[in-house]
Design a protein around this motif. Structure first.
Motif, PDB file in Angstrom:
ATOM      1  N   LEU A  64     124.997  -1.122  76.176  1.00 55.75           N
ATOM      2  CA  LEU A  64     124.936  -0.473  77.481  1.00 55.75           C
ATOM      3  C   LEU A  64     126.016  -1.001  78.420  1.00 55.75           C
ATOM      4  O   LEU A  64     126.637  -0.229  79.164  1.00 55.75           O
ATOM      5  CB  LEU A  64     123.554  -0.687  78.084  1.00 55.75           C
ATOM      6  CG  LEU A  64     123.132   0.258  79.180  1.00 55.75           C
ATOM      7  CD1 LEU A  64     123.196   1.703  78.703  1.00 55.75           C
ATOM      8  CD2 LEU A  64     121.746  -0.070  79.650  1.00 55.75           C
ATOM      9  N   GLN A  65     126.280  -2.293  78.379  1.00 55.86           N
ATOM     10  CA  GLN A  65     127.335  -2.860  79.219  1.00 55.86           C
ATOM     11  C   GLN A  65     128.712  -2.382  78.786  1.00 55.86           C
ATOM     12  O   GLN A  65     129.583  -2.113  79.619  1.00 55.86           O
ATOM     13  CB  GLN A  65     127.257  -4.383  79.200  1.00 55.86           C
ATOM     14  CG  GLN A  65     126.070  -4.903  79.966  1.00 55.86           C
ATOM     15  CD  GLN A  65     125.863  -6.386  79.782  1.00 55.86           C
ATOM     16  OE1 GLN A  65     126.380  -7.003  78.845  1.00 55.86           O
ATOM     17  NE2 GLN A  65     125.087  -6.980  80.664  1.00 55.86           N
ATOM     18  N   LYS A 103     131.413   0.121  81.058  1.00 55.89           N
ATOM     19  CA  LYS A 103     132.822  -0.170  81.341  1.00 55.89           C
ATOM     20  C   LYS A 103     133.775   0.898  80.813  1.00 55.89           C
ATOM     21  O   LYS A 103     134.740   1.252  81.457  1.00 55.89           O
ATOM     22  CB  LYS A 103     133.173  -1.536  80.765  1.00 55.89           C
ATOM     23  CG  LYS A 103     132.567  -2.656  81.563  1.00 55.89           C
ATOM     24  CD  LYS A 103     132.927  -3.978  80.985  1.00 55.89           C
ATOM     25  CE  LYS A 103     132.353  -5.131  81.736  1.00 55.89           C
ATOM     26  NZ  LYS A 103     131.104  -4.990  82.387  1.00 55.89           N
ATOM     27  N   SER A 104     133.489   1.424  79.637  1.00 53.44           N
ATOM     28  CA  SER A 104     134.431   2.366  79.027  1.00 53.44           C
ATOM     29  C   SER A 104     134.146   3.823  79.399  1.00 53.44           C
ATOM     30  O   SER A 104     135.078   4.589  79.601  1.00 53.44           O
ATOM     31  CB  SER A 104     134.433   2.205  77.514  1.00 53.44           C
ATOM     32  OG  SER A 104     133.152   2.475  76.990  1.00 53.44           O
ATOM     33  N   LEU A 105     132.877   4.203  79.478  1.00 52.05           N
ATOM     34  CA  LEU A 105     132.512   5.591  79.790  1.00 52.05           C
ATOM     35  C   LEU A 105     131.433   5.615  80.880  1.00 52.05           C
ATOM     36  O   LEU A 105     130.258   5.890  80.593  1.00 52.05           O
ATOM     37  CB  LEU A 105     131.995   6.305  78.533  1.00 52.05           C
ATOM     38  CG  LEU A 105     132.957   6.377  77.364  1.00 52.05           C
ATOM     39  CD1 LEU A 105     132.221   6.801  76.104  1.00 52.05           C
ATOM     40  CD2 LEU A 105     134.079   7.336  77.671  1.00 52.05           C
ATOM     41  N   PRO A 106     131.796   5.321  82.123  1.00 50.50           N
ATOM     42  CA  PRO A 106     130.773   5.223  83.175  1.00 50.50           C
ATOM     43  C   PRO A 106     130.029   6.531  83.425  1.00 50.50           C
ATOM     44  O   PRO A 106     128.889   6.521  83.863  1.00 50.50           O
ATOM     45  CB  PRO A 106     131.553   4.782  84.405  1.00 50.50           C
ATOM     46  CG  PRO A 106     132.971   5.063  84.118  1.00 50.50           C
ATOM     47  CD  PRO A 106     133.131   5.055  82.628  1.00 50.50           C
ATOM     48  N   GLN A 107     130.634   7.664  83.112  1.00 46.36           N
ATOM     49  CA  GLN A 107     129.966   8.944  83.334  1.00 46.36           C
ATOM     50  C   GLN A 107     128.801   9.151  82.364  1.00 46.36           C
ATOM     51  O   GLN A 107     127.906   9.946  82.616  1.00 46.36           O
ATOM     52  CB  GLN A 107     130.958  10.113  83.247  1.00 46.36           C
ATOM     53  CG  GLN A 107     131.531  10.367  81.878  1.00 46.36           C
ATOM     54  CD  GLN A 107     132.760   9.538  81.544  1.00 46.36           C
ATOM     55  OE1 GLN A 107     133.054   8.548  82.179  1.00 46.36           O
ATOM     56  NE2 GLN A 107     133.477   9.946  80.504  1.00 46.36           N
ATOM     57  N   LEU A 108     128.779   8.424  81.252  1.00 45.44           N
ATOM     58  CA  LEU A 108     127.701   8.539  80.270  1.00 45.44           C
ATOM     59  C   LEU A 108     126.664   7.430  80.394  1.00 45.44           C
ATOM     60  O   LEU A 108     125.746   7.365  79.580  1.00 45.44           O
ATOM     61  CB  LEU A 108     128.282   8.502  78.856  1.00 45.44           C
ATOM     62  CG  LEU A 108     129.162   9.671  78.450  1.00 45.44           C
ATOM     63  CD1 LEU A 108     129.671   9.470  77.037  1.00 45.44           C
ATOM     64  CD2 LEU A 108     128.398  10.972  78.562  1.00 45.44           C
ATOM     65  N   PHE A 109     126.801   6.570  81.393  1.00 46.77           N
ATOM     66  CA  PHE A 109     125.954   5.384  81.502  1.00 46.77           C
ATOM     67  C   PHE A 109     124.465   5.717  81.574  1.00 46.77           C
ATOM     68  O   PHE A 109     123.662   5.164  80.839  1.00 46.77           O
ATOM     69  CB  PHE A 109     126.375   4.554  82.715  1.00 46.77           C
ATOM     70  CG  PHE A 109     125.562   3.324  82.909  1.00 46.77           C
ATOM     71  CD1 PHE A 109     125.682   2.259  82.045  1.00 46.77           C
ATOM     72  CD2 PHE A 109     124.664   3.228  83.959  1.00 46.77           C
ATOM     73  CE1 PHE A 109     124.925   1.112  82.214  1.00 46.77           C
ATOM     74  CE2 PHE A 109     123.905   2.088  84.139  1.00 46.77           C
ATOM     75  CZ  PHE A 109     124.045   1.033  83.268  1.00 46.77           C
ATOM     76  N   ALA A 167     122.771   8.535  80.828  1.00 54.64           N
ATOM     77  CA  ALA A 167     122.283   9.199  79.620  1.00 54.64           C
ATOM     78  C   ALA A 167     122.232   8.222  78.447  1.00 54.64           C
ATOM     79  O   ALA A 167     121.281   8.233  77.652  1.00 54.64           O
ATOM     80  CB  ALA A 167     123.175  10.385  79.273  1.00 54.64           C
ATOM     81  N   MET A 168     123.218   7.358  78.345  1.00 58.34           N
ATOM     82  CA  MET A 168     123.246   6.374  77.269  1.00 58.34           C
ATOM     83  C   MET A 168     122.105   5.378  77.426  1.00 58.34           C
ATOM     84  O   MET A 168     121.476   4.987  76.437  1.00 58.34           O
ATOM     85  CB  MET A 168     124.596   5.640  77.271  1.00 58.34           C
ATOM     86  CG  MET A 168     124.754   4.668  76.171  1.00 58.34           C
ATOM     87  SD  MET A 168     124.828   5.504  74.601  1.00 58.34           S
ATOM     88  CE  MET A 168     125.412   4.202  73.580  1.00 58.34           C
ATOM     89  N   GLY A 169     121.813   4.982  78.646  1.00 58.85           N
ATOM     90  CA  GLY A 169     120.709   4.060  78.881  1.00 58.85           C
ATOM     91  C   GLY A 169     119.380   4.665  78.475  1.00 58.85           C
ATOM     92  O   GLY A 169     118.563   4.017  77.813  1.00 58.85           O
TER      93      GLY A 169
END
Length: 145
Positions: free
Chosen positions: A57-58, A62-68, A70-72
């Motif tokens: 998640l970290q 850092k690399s794809l903040p727009q997916l943070f 949804a990824m979480g």
């Protein structure tokens, strides 16, 4: 891993390991050696899953903040499903006590989530970048001579 990420991981892992040690001691007293082994396996599994999830998640933040976000959400659902699968697979094992395994897994997961929430609330994360504001002012006024 930057120091803030390592600090966040440490603030989650230490209380979870302490709770795991307590569940191992209690399980050992209640259910004997197999109970202690089951609790230890459950605590280690929870720390491993949650630690890997926090790391992923970290990296995503850092690399794809727009997916943070949804990824979480996807990551937590996947973690809970995998933990449920582990409980289902080991429910009839004779290697260790499956009840202490499940109890330790649940306790360690809840402690990890509480510690992660506390670490996030105590972290001093800027929601406004003060350096960006200074650079915008210098661009508007031009280079100072």
């Amino acid at each position: 891993m930057p120091s803030n990420d390592a600090r966040n991981l440490l603030q989650c892992a230490v209380p979870t390991a302490a709770a795991g040690a307590i569940t191992v001691a209690v399980s050992g007293a209640v259910a004997g050696g197999k109970g202690a082994l089951g609790a230890a396996v459950g605590a280690v599994l929870a720390i491993l899953f949650m630690g890997i999830g926090l790391y992923v998640l970290q990296r995503t933040a850092k690399s794809l903040p727009q997916l943070f976000q949804a990824m979480g959400l996807m990551l937590y659902v996947a973690q809970l499903l995998l933990l449920l699968i582990f409980v289902g697979v080991f429910k009839d094992t004779s290697l260790f006590n499956p009840r202490t395994f499940a109890a330790s897994l649940v306790v360690a997961t809840v402690v990890w989530m509480a510690a992660q929430a506390r670490a996030h609330m105590k972290a001093k994360i800027f929601y406004v970048d003060p350096d960006a504001e200074k650079s915008e002012k210098s661009e508007k006024t031009g280079p100072s001579s």
